[in-house]
Every structure is written in structure tokens, then in C-alpha cells.
Design a protein around this motif. Structure first.
Motif, PDB file in Angstrom:
ATOM      1  N   SER A  26     -13.026 106.239  68.037  1.00 49.62           N
ATOM      2  CA  SER A  26     -12.027 105.519  67.253  1.00 49.62           C
ATOM      3  C   SER A  26     -11.137 106.463  66.458  1.00 49.62           C
ATOM      4  O   SER A  26     -11.501 107.590  66.153  1.00 49.62           O
ATOM      5  N   LEU A  27      -9.991 105.940  66.149  1.00 48.16           N
ATOM      6  CA  LEU A  27      -8.987 106.614  65.336  1.00 48.16           C
ATOM      7  C   LEU A  27      -8.752 105.709  64.136  1.00 48.16           C
ATOM      8  O   LEU A  27      -8.534 104.508  64.305  1.00 48.16           O
ATOM      9  N   HIS A  28      -8.812 106.271  62.920  1.00 44.64           N
ATOM     10  CA  HIS A  28      -8.648 105.436  61.731  1.00 44.64           C
ATOM     11  C   HIS A  28      -7.268 104.768  61.729  1.00 44.64           C
ATOM     12  O   HIS A  28      -6.271 105.360  62.136  1.00 44.64           O
ATOM     13  N   GLU A  29      -7.225 103.551  61.239  1.00 42.39           N
ATOM     14  CA  GLU A  29      -5.985 102.764  61.261  1.00 42.39           C
ATOM     15  C   GLU A  29      -4.844 103.401  60.476  1.00 42.39           C
ATOM     16  O   GLU A  29      -3.666 103.133  60.749  1.00 42.39           O
ATOM     17  N   ASP A  30      -5.138 104.245  59.481  1.00 37.50           N
ATOM     18  CA  ASP A  30      -4.093 104.881  58.683  1.00 37.50           C
ATOM     19  C   ASP A  30      -3.732 106.288  59.161  1.00 37.50           C
ATOM     20  O   ASP A  30      -3.047 107.025  58.459  1.00 37.50           O
ATOM     21  N   THR A  31      -4.177 106.667  60.339  1.00 37.23           N
ATOM     22  CA  THR A  31      -3.921 108.020  60.833  1.00 37.23           C
ATOM     23  C   THR A  31      -2.434 108.334  60.900  1.00 37.23           C
ATOM     24  O   THR A  31      -1.990 109.390  60.432  1.00 37.23           O
ATOM     25  N   PHE A  32      -1.659 107.440  61.433  1.00 34.45           N
ATOM     26  CA  PHE A  32      -0.228 107.708  61.577  1.00 34.45           C
ATOM     27  C   PHE A  32       0.469 107.742  60.220  1.00 34.45           C
ATOM     28  O   PHE A  32       1.365 108.561  59.998  1.00 34.45           O
ATOM     29  N   ARG A  33       0.046 106.881  59.306  1.00 31.02           N
ATOM     30  CA  ARG A  33       0.601 106.917  57.944  1.00 31.02           C
ATOM     31  C   ARG A  33       0.200 108.203  57.235  1.00 31.02           C
ATOM     32  O   ARG A  33       0.983 108.776  56.477  1.00 31.02           O
ATOM     33  N   TYR A  34      -1.028 108.664  57.472  1.00 27.16           N
ATOM     34  CA  TYR A  34      -1.494 109.925  56.887  1.00 27.16           C
ATOM     35  C   TYR A  34      -0.585 111.075  57.340  1.00 27.16           C
ATOM     36  O   TYR A  34      -0.119 111.862  56.522  1.00 27.16           O
ATOM     37  N   PHE A  35      -0.340 111.164  58.646  1.00 23.95           N
ATOM     38  CA  PHE A  35       0.501 112.242  59.159  1.00 23.95           C
ATOM     39  C   PHE A  35       1.949 112.109  58.702  1.00 23.95           C
ATOM     40  O   PHE A  35       2.624 113.109  58.467  1.00 23.95           O
ATOM     41  N   GLU A  36       2.415 110.898  58.552  1.00 24.17           N
ATOM     42  CA  GLU A  36       3.762 110.689  58.017  1.00 24.17           C
ATOM     43  C   GLU A  36       3.825 111.187  56.575  1.00 24.17           C
ATOM     44  O   GLU A  36       4.781 111.845  56.172  1.00 24.17           O
ATOM     45  N   THR A  37       2.789 110.903  55.806  1.00 26.26           N
ATOM     46  CA  THR A  37       2.719 111.336  54.411  1.00 26.26           C
ATOM     47  C   THR A  37       2.690 112.853  54.306  1.00 26.26           C
ATOM     48  O   THR A  37       3.441 113.445  53.533  1.00 26.26           O
ATOM     49  N   VAL A  38       1.819 113.516  55.067  1.00 25.48           N
ATOM     50  CA  VAL A  38       1.722 114.978  54.961  1.00 25.48           C
ATOM     51  C   VAL A  38       2.933 115.684  55.566  1.00 25.48           C
ATOM     52  O   VAL A  38       3.223 116.819  55.190  1.00 25.48           O
ATOM     53  N   SER A  39       3.659 115.024  56.465  1.00 24.13           N
ATOM     54  CA  SER A  39       4.848 115.660  57.030  1.00 24.13           C
ATOM     55  C   SER A  39       5.944 115.824  55.979  1.00 24.13           C
ATOM     56  O   SER A  39       6.835 116.660  56.131  1.00 24.13           O
ATOM     57  N   GLU A  40       5.869 115.060  54.906  1.00 29.48           N
ATOM     58  CA  GLU A  40       6.838 115.157  53.820  1.00 29.48           C
ATOM     59  C   GLU A  40       6.441 116.206  52.784  1.00 29.48           C
ATOM     60  O   GLU A  40       7.168 116.451  51.828  1.00 29.48           O
ATOM     61  N   MET A  41       5.264 116.831  52.957  1.00 27.77           N
ATOM     62  CA  MET A  41       4.767 117.832  52.017  1.00 27.77           C
ATOM     63  C   MET A  41       4.967 119.229  52.604  1.00 27.77           C
ATOM     64  O   MET A  41       5.034 119.387  53.823  1.00 27.77           O
ATOM     65  N   ASP A  42       5.004 120.239  51.715  1.00 29.92           N
ATOM     66  CA  ASP A  42       4.991 121.602  52.239  1.00 29.92           C
ATOM     67  C   ASP A  42       3.568 121.901  52.728  1.00 29.92           C
ATOM     68  O   ASP A  42       2.638 121.138  52.465  1.00 29.92           O
ATOM     69  N   ASP A  43       3.395 122.993  53.459  1.00 31.35           N
ATOM     70  CA  ASP A  43       2.115 123.290  54.094  1.00 31.35           C
ATOM     71  C   ASP A  43       0.966 123.414  53.096  1.00 31.35           C
ATOM     72  O   ASP A  43      -0.137 122.936  53.350  1.00 31.35           O
ATOM     73  N   GLN A  44       1.213 124.060  51.949  1.00 30.67           N
ATOM     74  CA  GLN A  44       0.160 124.222  50.942  1.00 30.67           C
ATOM     75  C   GLN A  44      -0.290 122.882  50.382  1.00 30.67           C
ATOM     76  O   GLN A  44      -1.476 122.625  50.216  1.00 30.67           O
ATOM     77  N   ARG A  45       0.658 122.040  50.073  1.00 34.14           N
ATOM     78  CA  ARG A  45       0.335 120.726  49.500  1.00 34.14           C
ATOM     79  C   ARG A  45      -0.379 119.852  50.546  1.00 34.14           C
ATOM     80  O   ARG A  45      -1.310 119.132  50.222  1.00 34.14           O
ATOM     81  N   ALA A  46       0.046 119.939  51.798  1.00 35.97           N
ATOM     82  CA  ALA A  46      -0.611 119.180  52.873  1.00 35.97           C
ATOM     83  C   ALA A  46      -2.054 119.644  53.038  1.00 35.97           C
ATOM     84  O   ALA A  46      -2.968 118.827  53.217  1.00 35.97           O
ATOM     85  N   GLU A  47      -2.273 120.950  52.973  1.00 36.53           N
ATOM     86  CA  GLU A  47      -3.633 121.489  53.044  1.00 36.53           C
ATOM     87  C   GLU A  47      -4.473 120.982  51.872  1.00 36.53           C
ATOM     88  O   GLU A  47      -5.621 120.590  52.044  1.00 36.53           O
TER      89      GLU A  47
END
Length: 185
Positions: free
Chosen positions: A72-93
């Protein structure tokens, strides 16, 4: 996805094929899909030669373990990646560390918005610079920010033990993970 080397993808086979001794499947790149429904539709289409295929995620790259399992893939996976794509690499980490090591999201039952709000309150920044000790580096910054030693004569200021102060700060008020500092809440 900012960094092309870190594109989340899943190798999808089926349990029937696996139990038959085959690893037949295909890599699916998550950024090619708008949501999980679209991804699953494409996975089922790829495995249309089976009657009611039971999908098996045999391998994945650049997907945090708290978002995926073999089936399974969590239902918020795509929202999670959308959220971290708006962050710089350090903040996403740091956000990934916060989700996995500090609050155990999504297992804790919070939704992604609550989790992001908590992260924004708790995250203090990255302190992995020249000092090599994030706790001491954070202590220097903290003391400067609050002006703790502003009225102390410069001659006495050099006797202040920043390392001990930093160590004490992390006995209950703050946590450090790979140079990222979080306020314990």
C-alpha cells in the motif's frame, strides 16, 4: 520534484507473479501522476493480463518508509510530495525527519496539515556548519538571538561555556537529528 536524482518511484509487480517465481513488473514514477488513484489505475492497466491482480510494491526509491509498504501507498503520499516540493532541500529533509523520528506521522493519526503546522512551530533550523557540533552552534545562535550576554562585559563573556549551555538545552527543551534542531513540544 526539484532534484532529478531524487525522483520518487515504485517498482510494481503482483503477488501472483512473485509467488510464481517472477519479478515481472515496472517502475512507476510518482511525478507522472496527479494522485494515487491515477497511479493505481495505470498499475492495474499494466498488469491487466491477470484477473484481479494484487499489486506488490517490490522496491521503491526516494519514498520515506512511513508512506509505503509492500502492498500500500499512504493516501497522503502525493500531498506530502507536493508539500516538500515547495521547500528547499534542507527543510524537506528536516520535515521527513520530523515525520519519521519525532511524531511518527502518519501513524499518529494527524492529518498532513496538522503535521506541517507542528513542524513549522518546532523546527529551529539546520546547524551543521563549521563548528561540527550542532548543539553548540545552536547555543551560540540562541544566546545571540535573545541577547543573553549583551550586558556582560566582553572580558567576562569569553568565560561563558557555550558547549555546556548547549548540552543542557538538549536535556528536555530541544532535539537534534543530523544537524536539524527541533523544539520539543
Amino acid at each position: 520534484m526539484k532534484n532529478l536524482r531524487n525522483i520518487p518511484k515504485i517498482y510494481v509487480g503482483t503477488y501472483w507473479m512473485y509467488n510464481s517465481g517472477s519479478l515481472f513488473g515496472k517502475w512507476f514514477v510518482l511525478s507522472d501522476y496527479a494522485d494515487a488513484e491515477e497511479l493505481y489505475k495505470d498499475c492495474y492497466e499494466y498488469h491487466r493480463n491477470e484477473f484481479l491482480p494484487e499489486l506488490m510494491f517490490q522496491d521503491w526509491e526516494c519514498i520515506p518508509g512511513f508512506l509505503i509498504s509492500k502492498c500500500s501507498l499512504h493516501e497522503d503520499t502525493f500531498r506530502y510530495f507536493e508539500t516538500v516540493s515547495e521547500m528547499d532541500d534542507q527543510r524537506a529533509e528536516a520535515f521527513e525527519l520530523y515525520c519519521s523520528n519525532i511524531i511518527s506521522w502518519p501513524a499518529n493519526g494527524n492529518d498532513l496539515d496538522e503535521t506541517l503546522e507542528g513542524f513549522n512551530e518546532a523546527y529551529q533550523g539546520y546547524y551543521g556548519g563549521a563548528m561540527k557540533d550542532p548543539k553548540t552552534e545552536f547555543a551560540y545562535q540562541y544566546i545571540e538571538d535573545i541577547g543573553l550576554l549583551e550586558r556582560v562585559p566582553q572580558m567576562l563573556e569569553r568565560y561563558f561555556d557555550y558547549e555546556a549551555f548547549g548540552r543542557d538545552m538538549f536535556l528536555g527543551d530541544y532535539s537534534e537529528y543530523d544537524g536539524h534542531i527541533f523544539l520539543d513540544m
